[in-house]
Every structure is written in C-alpha cells, then in structure tokens.
Design a protein around this motif. Structure first.
Motif, PDB file in Angstrom:
ATOM      1  N   SER A  63     -29.851  40.800  -0.171  1.00 22.71           N
ATOM      2  CA  SER A  63     -29.629  39.598   0.590  1.00 22.71           C
ATOM      3  C   SER A  63     -29.724  40.240   2.135  1.00 22.71           C
ATOM      4  O   SER A  63     -29.942  39.281   2.865  1.00 22.71           O
ATOM      5  N   VAL A  85     -30.036  36.735   4.880  1.00 21.31           N
ATOM      6  CA  VAL A  85     -28.955  36.031   4.431  1.00 21.31           C
ATOM      7  C   VAL A  85     -27.572  36.635   5.183  1.00 21.31           C
ATOM      8  O   VAL A  85     -26.758  36.022   5.814  1.00 21.31           O
ATOM      9  N   LEU A 144     -22.088  36.800   7.107  1.00 22.04           N
ATOM     10  CA  LEU A 144     -23.351  36.056   7.006  1.00 22.04           C
ATOM     11  C   LEU A 144     -24.250  35.599   8.252  1.00 22.04           C
ATOM     12  O   LEU A 144     -23.500  35.608   9.215  1.00 22.04           O
ATOM     13  N   ASN A 192     -26.083  33.216   8.920  1.00 26.42           N
ATOM     14  CA  ASN A 192     -25.674  31.647   9.193  1.00 26.42           C
ATOM     15  C   ASN A 192     -24.521  31.230   8.375  1.00 26.42           C
ATOM     16  O   ASN A 192     -24.569  31.347   7.330  1.00 26.42           O
ATOM     17  N   ASN A 234     -22.976  28.572   7.828  1.00 29.41           N
ATOM     18  CA  ASN A 234     -23.156  27.652   7.147  1.00 29.41           C
ATOM     19  C   ASN A 234     -23.737  27.893   5.837  1.00 29.41           C
ATOM     20  O   ASN A 234     -23.745  26.974   4.817  1.00 29.41           O
ATOM     21  N   ASP A 235     -24.435  28.697   5.350  1.00 32.23           N
ATOM     22  CA  ASP A 235     -24.737  29.522   4.069  1.00 32.23           C
ATOM     23  C   ASP A 235     -23.747  29.925   3.199  1.00 32.23           C
ATOM     24  O   ASP A 235     -23.819  29.984   2.002  1.00 32.23           O
ATOM     25  N   SER A 236     -22.410  29.962   3.579  1.00 33.15           N
ATOM     26  CA  SER A 236     -21.350  30.635   2.730  1.00 33.15           C
ATOM     27  C   SER A 236     -21.182  29.944   1.462  1.00 33.15           C
ATOM     28  O   SER A 236     -21.249  30.649   0.431  1.00 33.15           O
ATOM     29  N   ASP A 237     -21.291  28.428   1.394  1.00 30.48           N
ATOM     30  CA  ASP A 237     -21.135  27.812  -0.088  1.00 30.48           C
ATOM     31  C   ASP A 237     -22.258  28.343  -1.039  1.00 30.48           C
ATOM     32  O   ASP A 237     -21.752  28.611  -2.292  1.00 30.48           O
ATOM     33  N   GLN A 238     -23.270  28.359  -0.626  1.00 32.12           N
ATOM     34  CA  GLN A 238     -24.252  28.672  -1.463  1.00 32.12           C
ATOM     35  C   GLN A 238     -24.287  30.280  -1.830  1.00 32.12           C
ATOM     36  O   GLN A 238     -24.360  30.713  -2.985  1.00 32.12           O
ATOM     37  N   PHE A 239     -23.896  30.946  -0.882  1.00 28.95           N
ATOM     38  CA  PHE A 239     -23.811  32.441  -1.138  1.00 28.95           C
ATOM     39  C   PHE A 239     -22.532  32.661  -1.993  1.00 28.95           C
ATOM     40  O   PHE A 239     -22.865  33.536  -2.926  1.00 28.95           O
TER      41      PHE A 239
END
Lengths: 303, 228
Positions: free
Chosen positions: A84, A89, A131, A133, A135-140
């Motif tokens: 990652s 990411v 992270l 970004n 905003n990528d937290s949910d996906q991660f």
C-alpha cells in the motif's frame, strides 16, 4: 486594422498613461488597494486551508493484529501495508512489534505488579498508518478487515474528527468564496468608476476623434492599452506590497504563537505562493483594466 | 454630391430642427447657410455629418445614404468630409502637427505620406512655423487654421464649417474666409453655416436661408438680406 496602426495606437496608449498623470495615479491607487486586499485574503485562505488539511493528515488509522496471530498472518499484513505504501495509498506507517508493545506498556503502567506474569507474547503487533488521502480511510479499513490476522475490533480511526475538519474546510471555502466574490464586485465597481471618471474627463477627445472619422476600435484601443498597463503596474506593485506585509504579519504571528505556546500551526512561506499570487494579481489587474476601459469608453462612442 | 429630399428633423423633445427641406449642392460649390439662432443651420450640417439622422425624408452625401446608414459606415462618411467647428475642437494634448497627422493616421496613411502631407497642409493655412505648438499656445485664429489644416489634409470632397468665425475677431474672420475661398478654388465643395452678415455680403456666394427649420430662400450670389 494594420499592424502599423496597432503599434501606433499602443504607443499612444502608453503615452497617455503619463500624459494623464493624475487620473492614471487615481486608477493605479484603486487597483493597487483592491489587489492588495485581495492578496491578503487569498493568503489567509491558503493558510487556514493548509493548516486544516495538515490536521487531517495527522489523523492515523490504528490497528492491532490478534494476539494469537500466526507468523504467516503477520507477514501477510506486513506485505499488504508495504504494498500500500509502494502504491501511494499509505503515506507512512509505524510498526509496533510485540516486544515494543510490551516495553511501552511497562513504561506506561504505574504499577509494575500489573505486568507480572506477562511476556511479549501476550501483546499484539500494532500498526499506526497515515493515509495519503484521509478520505480513503473507509476503503482501507474494509480491506484490513479481510485479513484473518487483523483484530477487527481494534481498528480505530478518528472518523468524527475527520468529518469535523472536512466540514470546517468546506464551510471555510464557502465563506472564502463569498468574500472573494464580494471583493471582486466592489473592486470592479470602484475601478470602473475611476476609469469612467478618466474617460469622462476625456470625452471631448473621444468626440473629436469621432468627428474626424475614427472608428470605434481606433478610439478604444489606446484606452484599453492604458487600462491594461495601469492594471499590470498595479498588480506588480501590489505583489511587492503584499509580500512585504505578509512577511511582517508572519513574523508577528510566529512570535505570538511561540509566546502563547501554540504548536502545530504553520504559516505558509510567501515564496511558495509568490507565483500564484502574482498570476492572480496580474490576471485580475489586467482584466479589470481592460474591461473597465472598454465599458467606460463605450458610453461615449455614440456620437 | 449633397442632396436633401424632403428632409425633416424633429428632436425627441419636440423641437423642429428642419422641416421638409429639399436642396441640392453640387461639386465645387461654395454655399452659405444662414438664419437666426434656432433656424436649423446646425441641424442641416448635423444631418450631413450623421450626427443626427432625419426623422423623415432622405439625405445623400458623397454617395452615402445618410438617412439609413449602418453605424459602421459612419466613420467612412466622415472621412469623406472635412469638418470645422466654431470651438476648433483640437486634441489638447497633441501639437498642431500631431493634430493634423491624426486625421491621416485614422485613414491608415503611410508614415511617409503623413510626413509629406502634414507640412503641406500646415503651409496652406500659414502655420508652418507653429507645427510644434500645442493648441493652448495658439491664438483662436491659429487654432482655427490648424482645424482647417486637419479638415483638408485628406483632400475631402466636401468641407463643412459650423460658425467657423464665431469665436474670432473680424480681421481674423476675413482671413479664415479667404482661406476657405482658396480651398474652394481648388475644387473642394465648401458649406459654411454662419450668421455674420458682413462676411456673407462680401463674398457673393450661393446663400441658403433657413427660418424655423424651413428653407425660405436659395439664391446664387446672394447676400445676408437677399436683396438681389
């Protein structure tokens, strides 16, 4: 219109700037003042946004593996995190081994008696991930949960904090947009008023040109060049003034932050923004100059 | 050259500027337009130069139909005319030379043409030595000469003068009129609106008299009082 004529008219416009010194000065002062305020507002916006975004960056995804995770499961997770990071990411991460966790716990706990009988094997491996970004937290986090070694109860992310900051950034952006729009309208009114005054003082001149048979562009062009030059000059002067003023404000605020021990607030260096502010200033100044001249002359062309 | 066919001009406030005027002015003529203030002299000239358009009727000038002409053609009409005003209307921040040159720059004349023609025009009006002076440094008579030079420099077919001597003393006035006569001798049509009796009487040219917008007389070799 021939190139020769355009050159002649451009020269005429340039000459007019200093032939009509007083009016040029009035227009210049108006443009300078407006762009100066605009520059400062832009700097405030950039600073607030940058600091809020930096706060978002500080938020970390924290997670632990199960205490009984096998070596293979640990390696799977390590590989995933490393990949990652390679793909961008993950910006950076800290790894906490069982031993480190054990040592940290020993340091944190006041009563050593509580640690009795515990070995590093009783502690879990942990990761603190920043992270790229936020905003990528949910996906991660969703992907993390797929790993059998990850203890899905121990994944934490200050989601609320993120939403609060994102909300603040959003609201601030709206406010900033509104302030800039109001500022622009005011400056357009102010500047076109000044230019209208300049043109009004020279309406006789325009009338004479019409009687001699000049077409509209022949009359308009020197005025437009004049407006453009004054706009450009105003933009450059305002840039100098803004950079000076910002330097003072920055020094003052940094001293203040230090004295009241606020840390983590960072004022952006002017150098990083210099070109952007200059471009905005020049675009705005020149456009206002041109539009202002164009509109103000228009009224007097109907002779 | 210039033709008014039943031309009427009523201003938006109801004032009648010109009423059913039909008249023809041929190439090379010298014509005085006379009448009291408000008789329509200025309206007559304004219709020629498209400062105003007729409410009714037709006006033809140098091949242009002024009564229904697109705005974009107006500059071309005006370039075919030389116009002189009572208040000279020189560009204050240009020298005498540059004021005259300006009329040539507008028609995009070659710089070499400009350098040749402007001194000739200034010479014709007797102002060669004042080429570098600004309007504020010139007397009224001299300013009117510069205006004349500017009107002439592009060799217009028609020269229009609206009270050209209104701001000048009698001696200077006579000199300006002599200049206009000289210009007329060279083939340019000259139309002068004036209410100066002595000048009209002395020159014995065609006289068109207007009264309250109507053409009341048109006499070849007339005088202000139209006795002949």
């Amino acid at each position: 219109m021939k190139i020769r004529t355009l050159r002649l008219l451009a020269k005429e416009g340039t000459k007019n700037v200093y032939k009509n010194k007083l009016m040029s000065f009035a227009s210049l002062a108006t443009i300078l003042a407006t762009l100066f305020v605009l520059g400062l507002v832009l700097l405030i916006i950039v600073n607030v946004t940058t600091n809020l975004e930096a706060k978002k960056q500080d938020l970390q995804v924290k997670f632990y593996l199960r205490v009984d995770a096998t070596r293979l499961e640990e390696e799977e997770v390590a590989l995933f995190i490393e990949q990652s990071r390679a793909s961008g990411v993950v910006a950076e991460y800290q790894y906490e081994s069982r031993e480190q966790a054990y040592e940290n716990a020993k340091k944190d706990l006041k009563y050593e008696a509580l640690m009795e009988g515990l070995t590093p094997e009783n502690f879990a491996v942990g990761y603190f991930v920043t992270l790229t970004n936020p905003n990528d937290s949910d996906q991660f986090i969703a992907r993390l949960k797929l790993f059998s070694g990850v203890d899905s109860q121990w994944i934490t992310y200050p989601k609320q904090e993120l939403e609060r900051i994102s909300g603040m950034v959003r609201v601030f952006n709206y406010v900033a947009l509104f302030v800039i729009a109001v500022l622009m309208v005011i400056s357009i009114l102010l500047i076109s008023n000044t230019i209208r005054l300049t043109v009004f003082a020279r309406r006789k001149e325009i009338e004479i040109m019409k009687y001699v048979g000049a077409n509209d562009w022949f009359i308009r062009f020197p005025f437009i060049i004049e407006g453009m030059l004054i706009g450009l000059l105003g933009a450059l002067l305002s840039h100098l003034l803004t950079s000076q003023a910002y330097g003072w404000i920055k020094d003052g605020l940094n001293t203040l932050f230090n004295s009241i021990k606020i840390s983590g607030l960072q004022l952006v260096e002017f150098g990083e923004l210099s070109i952007r502010i200059l471009v905005v200033n020049v675009l705005f100044g020149v456009t206002i100059g041109i539009i202002g001249s164009f509109m103000s002359v228009k009224k007097h062309l109907n002779v | 050259m210039i033709r008014f066919v039943d031309a009427t001009k009523i201003y938006s406030n109801g004032v009648v500027g010109l009423k059913n005027v039909t008249v023809k002015i041929d190439k090379g003529e010298f014509v005085f337009i006379i009448g009291a203030s408000g008789s329509g002299k200025s309206t007559f000239l304004k219709l020629i130069m498209h400062e105003e358009t007729p409410t009714e009727g037709e006006v033809y000038v140098n091949g242009y139909s002024v009564h229904n002409m697109p705005k974009s053609e107006v500059p071309y009409l005006r370039r075919s005319l030389g116009i002189v005003f009572q208040d000279f209307r020189l560009l204050p921040n240009k020298t005498a030379y540059d004021n005259v040159a300006f009329a040539m720059q507008i028609v995009e004349a070659l710089p070499r043409e400009i350098r040749r023609q402007v001194p000739l025009a200034l010479g014709l009006v007797g102002l060669s030595k004042k080429a570098k002076a600004y309007p504020s440094q010139l007397s009224g008579g001299e300013q009117q000469r510069v205006a004349l030079a500017r009107a002439l420099v592009n060799n217009p077919a028609v020269l229009i003068a609206d009270e050209p001597t209104g701001n000048l003393d009698p001696k200077t006035s006579m000199e300006i009129m002599e200049l206009l006569d000289e210009i007329n001798q060279r083939g340019t049509t000259v139309i002068v609106a004036t209410h100066e009796k002595s000048i009209v009487d002395a020159m014995k040219k065609r006289v068109i008299t207007l009264d309250r917008g109507e053409l009341i007389s048109d006499v070849k070799k007339g005088s202000y009082t139209n006795e002949d």
